[in-house]
Design a protein around this motif. Structure first.
Motif, short mmCIF file in Angstrom:
data_model
loop_
_atom_site.label_atom_id
_atom_site.label_comp_id
_atom_site.label_asym_id
_atom_site.label_seq_id
_atom_site.Cartn_x
_atom_site.Cartn_y
_atom_site.Cartn_z
N SER A 112 -5.64 -19.81 16.02
CA SER A 112 -6.02 -18.86 14.98
C SER A 112 -7.47 -19.09 14.57
N GLU A 113 -8.27 -18.02 14.57
CA GLU A 113 -9.66 -18.10 14.12
C GLU A 113 -9.65 -18.30 12.61
N ARG B 166 -5.84 -14.17 16.60
CA ARG B 166 -4.71 -15.08 16.44
C ARG B 166 -3.77 -14.87 17.63
N TYR C 3 -11.77 -22.44 14.91
CA TYR C 3 -10.36 -22.07 15.03
C TYR C 3 -9.49 -23.30 14.80
#
Length: 116
Positions: free
Chosen positions: A71-72, A78, A100
């Motif tokens: 996930s960023e 994501r 991330y």
């Protein structure tokens, strides 16, 4: 009757064609890297920081025997939960640093540094 060409005339013609080919090849746009990988193993991203050129697609591959979720930090991308050997890819078009983490295991963090 046509006169045969001398070896020197043929050689000059060949050199001219070769020189034109070299010029055309040297003016072609540079080829950018199109892919890179981040391995997920032992609750880490390997490499923890990856530097790529803009336009590169990065693929995360889960080598752990438990799920992870890439996930960023700011929510720009994501993955779904990645089981063992599952992959997730993201293309990076803009220069900058992208941070991330694993949304399941937030202590797992990484960075993609995108250069122009």
């Amino acid at each position: 009757m046509a006169k045969p060409l001398s070896d020197s005339v043929v050689a000059r013609g060949f050199r001219a064609i070769l020189a034109a080919a070299v010029v055309l090849a040297s003016t072609a746009p540079p080829v950018l890297a199109v892919d890179a990988q981040v391995k997920i193993a032992n609750f880490t991203f390997d490499p923890p920081t990856l530097t790529v050129k803009a336009g590169t697609t990065v693929t995360w591959i889960n080598a752990d025997d438990i799920p992870h979720l890439v996930s960023e930090k700011d929510g720009k991308f994501r993955s779904s939960a990645l089981d063992t050997n599952d992959k997730f890819s993201q293309t990076f078009s803009t220069a900058g640093t992208v941070e991330y983490f694993c949304a399941i295991h937030p202590h797992m963090t990484g960075k993609i540094v995108v250069t122009p």
